[in-house]
Design an enzyme around this catalytic site. Structure first.
Site, PDB file in Angstrom:
ATOM      1  N   ASP A 181       0.879  -1.175   0.000  1.00 33.68           N
ATOM      2  CA  ASP A 181       0.000   0.000   0.000  1.00 33.68           C
ATOM      3  C   ASP A 181       0.907   1.213   0.000  1.00 33.68           C
ATOM      4  O   ASP A 181       1.914   1.222   0.706  1.00 33.68           O
ATOM      5  CB  ASP A 181      -0.869  -0.026   1.266  1.00 33.68           C
ATOM      6  CG  ASP A 181      -2.026   0.955   1.197  1.00 33.68           C
ATOM      7  OD1 ASP A 181      -3.182   0.498   1.266  1.00 33.68           O
ATOM      8  OD2 ASP A 181      -1.775   2.176   1.103  1.00 33.68           O
ATOM      9  N   VAL A 199      -8.412  -2.708  -3.697  1.00 35.61           N
ATOM     10  CA  VAL A 199      -8.555  -1.264  -3.512  1.00 35.61           C
ATOM     11  C   VAL A 199     -10.003  -0.902  -3.179  1.00 35.61           C
ATOM     12  O   VAL A 199     -10.916  -1.690  -3.401  1.00 35.61           O
ATOM     13  CB  VAL A 199      -8.107  -0.488  -4.768  1.00 35.61           C
ATOM     14  CG1 VAL A 199      -6.640  -0.749  -5.054  1.00 35.61           C
ATOM     15  CG2 VAL A 199      -8.960  -0.881  -5.971  1.00 35.61           C
ATOM     16  N   LEU A 253     -23.187  -8.964  -4.474  1.00 36.84           N
ATOM     17  CA  LEU A 253     -24.187  -7.916  -4.256  1.00 36.84           C
ATOM     18  C   LEU A 253     -25.507  -8.528  -3.792  1.00 36.84           C
ATOM     19  O   LEU A 253     -26.170  -8.013  -2.884  1.00 36.84           O
ATOM     20  CB  LEU A 253     -24.444  -7.110  -5.542  1.00 36.84           C
ATOM     21  CG  LEU A 253     -23.307  -6.279  -6.123  1.00 36.84           C
ATOM     22  CD1 LEU A 253     -23.832  -5.425  -7.272  1.00 36.84           C
ATOM     23  CD2 LEU A 253     -22.691  -5.385  -5.061  1.00 36.84           C
ATOM     24  N   CYS A 296     -20.786  -2.539   3.762  1.00 33.12           N
ATOM     25  CA  CYS A 296     -21.247  -3.320   2.607  1.00 33.12           C
ATOM     26  C   CYS A 296     -22.717  -3.163   2.255  1.00 33.12           C
ATOM     27  O   CYS A 296     -23.052  -2.954   1.091  1.00 33.12           O
ATOM     28  CB  CYS A 296     -20.973  -4.792   2.850  1.00 33.12           C
ATOM     29  SG  CYS A 296     -19.226  -5.163   2.886  1.00 33.12           S
ATOM     30  N   PHE A 297     -23.592  -3.311   3.246  1.00 35.48           N
ATOM     31  CA  PHE A 297     -25.003  -3.490   2.911  1.00 35.48           C
ATOM     32  C   PHE A 297     -25.564  -2.329   2.089  1.00 35.48           C
ATOM     33  O   PHE A 297     -26.074  -2.510   0.995  1.00 35.48           O
ATOM     34  CB  PHE A 297     -25.841  -3.687   4.178  1.00 35.48           C
ATOM     35  CG  PHE A 297     -25.729  -5.071   4.750  1.00 35.48           C
ATOM     36  CD1 PHE A 297     -24.990  -6.051   4.105  1.00 35.48           C
ATOM     37  CD2 PHE A 297     -26.380  -5.413   5.926  1.00 35.48           C
ATOM     38  CE1 PHE A 297     -24.894  -7.332   4.618  1.00 35.48           C
ATOM     39  CE2 PHE A 297     -26.293  -6.690   6.446  1.00 35.48           C
ATOM     40  CZ  PHE A 297     -25.548  -7.646   5.801  1.00 35.48           C
ATOM     41  N   GLN A 298     -25.462  -1.125   2.633  1.00 34.60           N
ATOM     42  CA  GLN A 298     -26.058   0.005   1.928  1.00 34.60           C
ATOM     43  C   GLN A 298     -25.390   0.222   0.570  1.00 34.60           C
ATOM     44  O   GLN A 298     -26.051   0.386  -0.456  1.00 34.60           O
ATOM     45  CB  GLN A 298     -25.949   1.254   2.791  1.00 34.60           C
ATOM     46  CG  GLN A 298     -26.430   2.483   2.051  1.00 34.60           C
ATOM     47  CD  GLN A 298     -26.656   3.653   2.977  1.00 34.60           C
ATOM     48  OE1 GLN A 298     -27.162   3.502   4.081  1.00 34.60           O
ATOM     49  NE2 GLN A 298     -26.274   4.822   2.528  1.00 34.60           N
TER      50      GLN A 298
HETATM   51  C1  UDX Z   1     -21.748  -8.178   5.843  1.00 32.55           C
HETATM   52  C2  UDX Z   1     -22.064  -9.610   5.407  1.00 32.55           C
HETATM   53  O1  UDX Z   1     -22.589 -10.338   6.518  1.00 32.55           O
HETATM   54  C3  UDX Z   1     -20.835 -10.274   4.872  1.00 32.55           C
HETATM   55  O2  UDX Z   1     -21.158 -11.568   4.398  1.00 32.55           O
HETATM   56  C4  UDX Z   1     -20.263  -9.436   3.756  1.00 32.55           C
HETATM   57  O3  UDX Z   1     -19.070 -10.004   3.262  1.00 32.55           O
HETATM   58  C5  UDX Z   1     -19.997  -8.022   4.227  1.00 32.55           C
HETATM   59  O4  UDX Z   1     -21.181  -7.459   4.765  1.00 32.55           O
HETATM   60  P1  UDX Z   1     -20.629  -7.019   7.976  1.00 32.55           P
HETATM   61  O5  UDX Z   1     -21.075  -5.743   7.358  1.00 32.55           O
HETATM   62  O6  UDX Z   1     -19.221  -7.122   8.450  1.00 32.55           O
HETATM   63  O7  UDX Z   1     -20.831  -8.232   6.934  1.00 32.55           O
HETATM   64  O8  UDX Z   1     -21.545  -7.320   9.252  1.00 32.55           O
HETATM   65  P2  UDX Z   1     -22.939  -8.089   9.530  1.00 32.55           P
HETATM   66  O9  UDX Z   1     -22.724  -9.020  10.656  1.00 32.55           O
HETATM   67  O10 UDX Z   1     -23.529  -8.663   8.306  1.00 32.55           O
HETATM   68  O11 UDX Z   1     -23.860  -6.908  10.086  1.00 32.55           O
HETATM   69  C6  UDX Z   1     -24.297  -5.816   9.293  1.00 32.55           C
HETATM   70  C7  UDX Z   1     -25.229  -4.919  10.082  1.00 32.55           C
HETATM   71  O12 UDX Z   1     -26.493  -5.532  10.302  1.00 32.55           O
HETATM   72  C8  UDX Z   1     -24.691  -4.551  11.461  1.00 32.55           C
HETATM   73  O13 UDX Z   1     -24.949  -3.190  11.734  1.00 32.55           O
HETATM   74  C9  UDX Z   1     -25.494  -5.446  12.374  1.00 32.55           C
HETATM   75  O14 UDX Z   1     -25.597  -4.927  13.670  1.00 32.55           O
HETATM   76  C10 UDX Z   1     -26.844  -5.484  11.670  1.00 32.55           C
HETATM   77  N1  UDX Z   1     -27.641  -6.675  12.010  1.00 32.55           N
HETATM   78  C11 UDX Z   1     -27.189  -7.926  11.718  1.00 32.55           C
HETATM   79  C12 UDX Z   1     -28.908  -6.510  12.592  1.00 32.55           C
HETATM   80  O15 UDX Z   1     -29.332  -5.399  12.858  1.00 32.55           O
HETATM   81  N2  UDX Z   1     -29.641  -7.634  12.865  1.00 32.55           N
HETATM   82  C13 UDX Z   1     -29.215  -8.888  12.576  1.00 32.55           C
HETATM   83  O16 UDX Z   1     -29.960  -9.855  12.836  1.00 32.55           O
HETATM   84  C14 UDX Z   1     -27.940  -9.051  11.992  1.00 32.55           C
END
Ligand code: UDX
Length: 441
Positions: free
Chosen positions: A17, A70, A201, A256-258
């Site tokens: 890096d 990256v 995704l 990741c999620f959003q």
């Molecule tokens: C996620 C995916 O799980 C993973 O497979 C991917 O590679 C990356 O994104 P991560 O973001 O590290 O992983 O955490 P995760 O445990 O999935 O939690 C995401 C969010 O959801 C957290 O804010 C968690 O508190 C919330 N969550 C999770 C809930 O509110 N309720 C649940 O039952 C589970």
């Protein structure tokens, strides 16, 4: 990379890096990322076959396989701003690899990127290199933060996508053989490039959808007197639904999620599928609504005004066992309370004061109404309410009686994770609000 190095002592892994401070941290005793068990894995391999340095060019030149890890942040400008992934770091990595290569290399896209990015990568590589020949693989990462080491050690599956040509199949086999050193073969899936990219995704969109679904029901529970944990438990017994990822909360966060859902939305729009785009976008808007609903509940419970009142936020990371705050619900809650003119005091066992200030206010800004405490006791001292926003284990066992005695009355608890002992708190005298719980039990 640390896990590959730890599991395969005969493979040389070099992590590069240009950011010297970050590399120095990876070479030090305090790693820049907090993750249970990571220290041990890094220590086992560092200096043996795991190296961290800043000489990007020589590492790329020497590598047979180059993992491109990256950042792919959401675009903040131009077409697709706020949704599409910004691919400029991917592109510049590809141009650099093309220039430095003078033989065959396997390029692995590890960053989560929208479908068909591998095509871009391939085109840049193949059209810019004089002597290099390239195969591009997609190998998305499914680990979750906080459990990363366990997830890497024992993954549900490893996904490798590649071109269905003889040389593409060969490249896939090379990467599969590395993972097969510790992952059972039947958990290693190979697909075409686009399936692999899209699966990442879609996996995140489906997981996030479960949380938004249960969170939408949490609001209905509060309105009707049902208990969301009881509902989740009851529906989770149906093996087609299953018990995991059904915990109602103040809202999902994380890097990741959003981002991935918005990428999916952008892709759907791009391919002329506005209904599909709108469907997935609702998962994100439900999440935003859940966060603002929680802030409103705090304000309402504190007699419709928090102006000049002190509210403690316990937990700032987006989940427990990580110091990551990206998209953490705590950021929105803190901002919402500041807008209502409250004084907000944050405590998190792993997140630095600097990080908290930067996330809530923006770099270089300060606000006398935003304070960071070094303990839960300090944060709650003299406050009117406390909100638990991250499920850190230590928040379950605080001395709430002592905390209560130093708060303004009626002292209120806002349990954003449904982890506290409601009965015990009410016996102490606390007024209690939790996500999806009957309000006057
Ligand atoms: C996620 C995916 O799980 C993973 O497979 C991917 O590679 C990356 O994104 P991560 O973001 O590290 O992983 O955490 P995760 O445990 O999935 O939690 C995401 C969010 O959801 C957290 O804010 C968690 O508190 C919330 N969550 C999770 C809930 O509110 N309720 C649940 O039952 C589970």
């Amino acid at each position: 990379m640390a896990m590959i190095a730890a599991k395969c002592p005969d493979i040389d892994v070099t992590v590069v890096d240009p950011n010297a401070a970050r590399i120095a941290a990876w070479n030090s005793d305090s790693l820049p990322v907090y993750e249970p068990g990571l220290d041990e894995v890094v220590r086992a391999a560092r200096g043996r076959n795991l190296h961290f340095h800043t000489d990007v060019e020589s590492a790329v030149r020497a590598g047979d396989i180059v993992f491109v890890c990256v950042g792919t942040p959401t675009k903040t400008y131009g077409v697709g701003a706020g949704r599409a992934a910004d691919l400029r770091y991917i592109e510049s990595a590809a141009r650099m690899i093309a220039e430095l290569s003078d033989g065959p290399k396997i390029i692995v896209e590890k960053s989560t990127i929208p479908v068909r990015t591998a095509a871009t990568l391939l085109e840049i590589l193949r059209s810019n290199s004089r002597r290099g020949t390239f195969e591009v693989l997609s190998n998305p990462e499914f680990l979750a933060e906080g459990t990363a080491v366990a997830d890497l050690e024992n993954p549900d599956r490893i996904l490798v996508g590649g071109e269905r040509t003889p040389s593409g199949e060969n490249a896939m086999a090379t990467l599969v053989d590395i993972y097969a050193r510790w992952v059972p073969r039947d958990r290693i899936i190979t697909t075409n490039l686009w399936s692999s990219e899209l699966s990442k995704l879609v996996a995140n969109a489906f997981l996030a959808q479960r949380i938004s679904s249960i969170n939408s029901i949490s609001a209905l529970c509060e309105a009707t007197g049902a208990d969301v944990d009881e509902v989740a438990n009851a529906i989770g017994k149906d093996s087609r639904i299953g018990p995991k990822f059904l915990k109602a909360s103040v809202g999902f966060g994380g890097s990741c999620f959003q981002k991935d859902i918005l990428n999916l939305v952008y892709l759907c729009e791009h391919f002329g599928l506005p209904e599909v785009a709108a469907y997935w976008e609702r998962v994100v808007s439900m999440n935003n609504w859940q966060k603002s609903r929680f802030t409103q509940s705090i304000v309402q419970t504190l007699f419709n005004t928090v102006s000049g009142k002190r509210v403690a936020i316990l937990g700032f990371a987006f989940k427990k066992d990580t110091n990551d705050t990206r998209e953490s619900a705590a950021i929105d809650i803190a901002r919402g309370l500041l807008e209502e003119n409250a004084t907000v005091v944050v405590y998190d066992p792993r997140v630095s004061a600097d990080q908290i200030q930067r996330d809530v206010l923006g770099a270089g800004r300060s606000d006398p109404r935003l304070l960071v405490a070094r303990s839960a006791e300090e944060a709650t001292d003299g406050s009117h309410g406390l909100a638990v926003l991250t499920e850190w284990d230590e928040f379950r066992t605080l001395d709430y009686a002592a905390i209560y005695s130093r708060m303004h009355k009626p002292a209120c608890v806002f349990d954003g994770r449904n982890i506290l002992d409601r009965r015990g708190l009410e016996q102490i005298g606390f007024k209690y609000y939790a996500i999806g719980k009957p309000q006057d039990e």
